[in-house]
Write a protein that holds these residues in place. Sequence first.
Motif, PDB file in Angstrom:
ATOM      1  N   UNK A 152       0.793  -1.226   0.000  1.00  0.00           N
ATOM      2  CA  UNK A 152       0.000   0.000   0.000  1.00  0.00           C
ATOM      3  C   UNK A 152       0.827   1.278   0.000  1.00  0.00           C
ATOM      4  N   UNK A 153       1.729   1.463  -0.968  1.00  0.00           N
ATOM      5  CA  UNK A 153       2.427   2.751  -1.055  1.00  0.00           C
ATOM      6  C   UNK A 153       1.546   3.792  -1.731  1.00  0.00           C
ATOM      7  N   UNK A 154       1.688   5.052  -1.356  1.00  0.00           N
ATOM      8  CA  UNK A 154       0.965   6.127  -2.029  1.00  0.00           C
ATOM      9  C   UNK A 154       1.942   6.784  -2.996  1.00  0.00           C
ATOM     10  N   UNK A 155       1.629   6.710  -4.292  1.00  0.00           N
ATOM     11  CA  UNK A 155       2.567   7.143  -5.325  1.00  0.00           C
ATOM     12  C   UNK A 155       2.052   8.406  -5.999  1.00  0.00           C
ATOM     13  N   UNK A 156       2.800   9.511  -5.923  1.00  0.00           N
ATOM     14  CA  UNK A 156       2.393  10.719  -6.648  1.00  0.00           C
ATOM     15  C   UNK A 156       2.627  10.526  -8.146  1.00  0.00           C
ATOM     16  N   UNK A 157       1.591  10.713  -8.976  1.00  0.00           N
ATOM     17  CA  UNK A 157       1.735  10.510 -10.423  1.00  0.00           C
ATOM     18  C   UNK A 157       1.693  11.836 -11.187  1.00  0.00           C
ATOM     19  N   UNK A 161      -2.070  14.800  -7.577  1.00  0.00           N
ATOM     20  CA  UNK A 161      -2.762  13.526  -7.817  1.00  0.00           C
ATOM     21  C   UNK A 161      -1.846  12.373  -7.423  1.00  0.00           C
ATOM     22  N   UNK A 162      -2.368  11.454  -6.576  1.00  0.00           N
ATOM     23  CA  UNK A 162      -1.597  10.299  -6.138  1.00  0.00           C
ATOM     24  C   UNK A 162      -2.420   9.023  -6.335  1.00  0.00           C
ATOM     25  N   UNK A 163      -1.708   7.899  -6.458  1.00  0.00           N
ATOM     26  CA  UNK A 163      -2.355   6.606  -6.644  1.00  0.00           C
ATOM     27  C   UNK A 163      -1.868   5.637  -5.573  1.00  0.00           C
ATOM     28  N   UNK A 164      -2.802   4.856  -5.009  1.00  0.00           N
ATOM     29  CA  UNK A 164      -2.432   3.789  -4.081  1.00  0.00           C
ATOM     30  C   UNK A 164      -2.886   2.455  -4.700  1.00  0.00           C
ATOM     31  N   UNK A 165      -1.947   1.693  -5.299  1.00  0.00           N
ATOM     32  CA  UNK A 165      -2.317   0.386  -5.854  1.00  0.00           C
ATOM     33  C   UNK A 165      -2.377  -0.665  -4.756  1.00  0.00           C
ATOM     34  N   UNK A 166      -3.468  -1.409  -4.705  1.00  0.00           N
ATOM     35  CA  UNK A 166      -3.627  -2.465  -3.711  1.00  0.00           C
ATOM     36  C   UNK A 166      -3.569  -3.818  -4.400  1.00  0.00           C
ATOM     37  N   UNK A 180      -3.108   4.358   7.408  1.00  0.00           N
ATOM     38  CA  UNK A 180      -1.972   5.161   7.879  1.00  0.00           C
ATOM     39  C   UNK A 180      -1.168   5.710   6.705  1.00  0.00           C
ATOM     40  N   UNK A 181      -0.867   4.834   5.737  1.00  0.00           N
ATOM     41  CA  UNK A 181      -0.096   5.268   4.569  1.00  0.00           C
ATOM     42  C   UNK A 181      -0.853   6.290   3.740  1.00  0.00           C
ATOM     43  N   UNK A 182      -2.142   6.075   3.635  1.00  0.00           N
ATOM     44  CA  UNK A 182      -2.976   6.965   2.836  1.00  0.00           C
ATOM     45  C   UNK A 182      -2.983   8.378   3.421  1.00  0.00           C
ATOM     46  N   UNK A 183      -3.246   8.485   4.710  1.00  0.00           N
ATOM     47  CA  UNK A 183      -3.345   9.805   5.333  1.00  0.00           C
ATOM     48  C   UNK A 183      -1.993  10.522   5.380  1.00  0.00           C
ATOM     49  N   UNK A 184      -0.947   9.777   5.760  1.00  0.00           N
ATOM     50  CA  UNK A 184       0.376  10.413   5.814  1.00  0.00           C
ATOM     51  C   UNK A 184       0.841  10.802   4.415  1.00  0.00           C
ATOM     52  N   UNK A 185       0.501   9.968   3.406  1.00  0.00           N
ATOM     53  CA  UNK A 185       0.897  10.270   2.030  1.00  0.00           C
ATOM     54  C   UNK A 185       0.171  11.475   1.463  1.00  0.00           C
ATOM     55  N   UNK A 186      -1.103  11.607   1.778  1.00  0.00           N
ATOM     56  CA  UNK A 186      -1.883  12.751   1.305  1.00  0.00           C
ATOM     57  C   UNK A 186      -1.273  14.057   1.800  1.00  0.00           C
ATOM     58  N   UNK A 195      -6.332   8.168  -5.837  1.00  0.00           N
ATOM     59  CA  UNK A 195      -6.989   7.050  -6.513  1.00  0.00           C
ATOM     60  C   UNK A 195      -6.573   5.747  -5.839  1.00  0.00           C
ATOM     61  N   UNK A 196      -7.541   5.027  -5.282  1.00  0.00           N
ATOM     62  CA  UNK A 196      -7.272   3.708  -4.712  1.00  0.00           C
ATOM     63  C   UNK A 196      -7.566   2.678  -5.794  1.00  0.00           C
ATOM     64  N   UNK A 197      -6.516   2.014  -6.272  1.00  0.00           N
ATOM     65  CA  UNK A 197      -6.645   1.070  -7.381  1.00  0.00           C
ATOM     66  C   UNK A 197      -6.774  -0.355  -6.832  1.00  0.00           C
ATOM     67  N   UNK A 198      -7.949  -0.967  -7.011  1.00  0.00           N
ATOM     68  CA  UNK A 198      -8.194  -2.312  -6.478  1.00  0.00           C
ATOM     69  C   UNK A 198      -8.138  -3.383  -7.570  1.00  0.00           C
ATOM     70  N   UNK A 199      -7.472  -3.064  -8.677  1.00  0.00           N
ATOM     71  CA  UNK A 199      -7.358  -4.041  -9.766  1.00  0.00           C
ATOM     72  C   UNK A 199      -6.773  -5.363  -9.273  1.00  0.00           C
ATOM     73  N   UNK A 200      -5.807  -5.293  -8.358  1.00  0.00           N
ATOM     74  CA  UNK A 200      -5.125  -6.501  -7.869  1.00  0.00           C
ATOM     75  C   UNK A 200      -5.736  -7.112  -6.628  1.00  0.00           C
TER      76      UNK A 200
END
Length: 278
Positions: A152-157, A161-166, A180-186, A195-200
């Motif tokens: 769950x890393x939060x990646x600035x793209x 705008x950031x993406x969190x791939x799960x 925790x990662x989401x809030x601290x990353x924001x 964007x929380x990506x639940x493709x995986x």
Amino acid sequence: MNTEVVNFIKEHKGDLLENWMAAMKISSHERSLNLISDDVFKDISHEFIEVAVSNIIDSENGFNQKVERFTERVVRIGWELVFLMDGLSTLKTLVLELMQKEKDYSSEEVIELITEIDRWVAPMTNQIIESYSNNWEKTVSLQKVALQELSAPLIPVFEKISVMPLVGTIDTDRARLIMENLLSGVVKHRSEVVLIDITGVPVVDTMVAHHIIQAADAVRLVGSRCMLVGIRPEIAQTIVNLGINLNQITTTSTLQKGIEKAMEFTNRKIVVLKEGKD
């Protein structure tokens, strides 16, 4: 231990190794043997016999150290504990059979041999079980830490705008880490849209959806917008069947569409430039 048994084991290490390897190859543990090459199997088998012999020639400390190194290695390659236990049982049988081939023992002597061989193997059984369990717990713990570090890393793209791939199953502990990662990353990346990506994510049930809704609510509280992307048809059907309300969350079927939507939220858009004519 009986001197005769001790001397026999020390003098017939080579025979025990060859017979043990042959016996284990025709056992029902194909999975354990398929994990390694023949050369590695021979090397580990040799180490196994050395551990067995060290139980009668080394000090207790020296024997324990050899068991520790051996079990650490077999845990690393994925051998199961039941395979080792069968290996010890096979070793006992082989010692008795080889001794009986060399000498004609009476019934009473055979019983005495069995007792002595059991006395030799018992400490190994206890030590291997304890050491294997410790090494297994250590390995699982290290794997869990490694997974959490990568999870769950939060990646600035783009700017804002950031993406969190799960990827993988989401349980309660992982959901807490995601939050925790989401809030601290924001805050760190000053993201306006996440964007929380639940493709995986293979399964989205009520609990997973609840955690995602909580995450979206938390993101809104720190002044950002949360989007849910990568919703496959089967996931969408599951969400509908479960009656899960995602009305407060913007959703898209793919990450690409989500990024396009996120660009609109930040007053930008993707423009395709046409090539100039020569």
